[in-house]
Write an enzyme that holds these catalytic residues in place. Sequence first.
Site, PDB file in Angstrom:
ATOM      1  N   LYS A 168     -24.792-126.779   5.761  1.00  0.00           N
ATOM      2  CA  LYS A 168     -25.502-127.556   6.771  1.00  0.00           C
ATOM      3  C   LYS A 168     -26.988-127.565   6.397  1.00  0.00           C
ATOM      4  O   LYS A 168     -27.556-126.528   6.009  1.00  0.00           O
ATOM      5  CB  LYS A 168     -25.322-126.935   8.157  1.00  0.00           C
ATOM      6  CG  LYS A 168     -23.890-126.971   8.692  1.00  0.00           C
ATOM      7  CD  LYS A 168     -23.479-128.370   9.106  1.00  0.00           C
ATOM      8  CE  LYS A 168     -22.123-128.369   9.801  1.00  0.00           C
ATOM      9  NZ  LYS A 168     -21.711-129.718  10.238  1.00  0.00           N
ATOM     10  N   LYS A 267     -11.659-138.035  10.040  1.00  0.00           N
ATOM     11  CA  LYS A 267     -11.232-137.172  11.137  1.00  0.00           C
ATOM     12  C   LYS A 267     -10.380-138.032  12.064  1.00  0.00           C
ATOM     13  O   LYS A 267     -10.911-138.954  12.712  1.00  0.00           O
ATOM     14  CB  LYS A 267     -12.421-136.589  11.891  1.00  0.00           C
ATOM     15  CG  LYS A 267     -13.279-135.649  11.053  1.00  0.00           C
ATOM     16  CD  LYS A 267     -14.530-135.215  11.800  1.00  0.00           C
ATOM     17  CE  LYS A 267     -15.390-134.306  10.926  1.00  0.00           C
ATOM     18  NZ  LYS A 267     -16.687-133.983  11.580  1.00  0.00           N
TER      19      LYS A 267
END
Length: 377
Positions: A168, A267
């Site tokens: 991240k 997703k």
Amino acid sequence: MIQVCALHRLSLPLKFPMETAHGPIREKQAILVRMIDEEGAEGWAECVALAEPTYTEECTDTAWAMLVQHLVPRLAKWLRSQATGADPRSVGAAFHDVRGNFMSKAALEMAMWDWYAARTGQPLTTLLGGDRDRVEVGATIGLSESLDALIRSVDKAVEQGFRRVKLKIAPGRDRAAIEAIRRRYPDLALAADANGSYRREDASALQQLDAYQLQFIEQPIPEGDWLDLADLQGALRTPICLDESIRTVRELKLAARLGAARVLNVKPGRLGGFQATLDVLHLAREAGMSAWVGGMYETGVGRVHGLIVASLPVMRYATDLGPSDRYFEQDVLKAPIVFAEPGMITVPQCAGVADWVDLDAVRRFSTATWTVDLRKL
């Protein structure tokens, strides 16, 4: 035909908080959908909306309200109209007049697919077209308080056998971290995820990351900034991967036409379910884009479904869907999802996930339950 629909709202503490550009995530809130027909066949699925509306506009509060007040009643009406049985490929028609709310719709659509697999005795992998017995798994490492802490986290992921590490990043918290990991692991498959935290004026900072041979930079700037994304991809050697930006075939067409990305994070929850995922992947393949399956810190129910999608032929990169015990002390499955070998997970070959679900655990983690007879809606 399906007679009963039950919703379970869950709260599962994570083993460790995941720090993203939007803040820390300390627990997984989820909604599990359970459908039961007159012969006892069950379908399960998970609504993957987060507790806060920071990933998309949906969150568990809004998803619960949408399911109870709008989507389940529409599904009940649609089911009554299906004289020859419910085809999961066309469940989306039940919600044709409802805008957005893709994660809420996906939970019902995917539960219908899961039920159909159970009803027909066919593995869901077969129904969707998966062709792999095992899939590679990568680890996602949140923003760390220090480089030493980051290195320890990556060391642990590498020791556990993860095939790719995704870091991240956020403005001012990017190059030093990536450089440190690349120096330590010159050959490690490495990627970065910005969660839309950069802006057009940060392009020079992102260009500096070209030096580190990243697989991709995921969602560097916010969804909807199509021209800026296209300009940024034109300025980068590193592929841009789109996540939040892509929820429909229309958006993927726009991204492909503009050259705004070369990689797609898939997703099923974000896209509205399995059929929408298949449609998007078909277009991605035609556009020459690579794809892989991302994660939403799913419980075991969503994890099983995500791993099945990860077995589809177009997938190129490692999935984010690692072993359950990386995230939870206890999951909602009877047995945790584990590595078959370091960095590889066996694709579940189940005709519906019902036999895998630990009902006692579902009840223990439930903060709310709603059950309705669909014949009376």
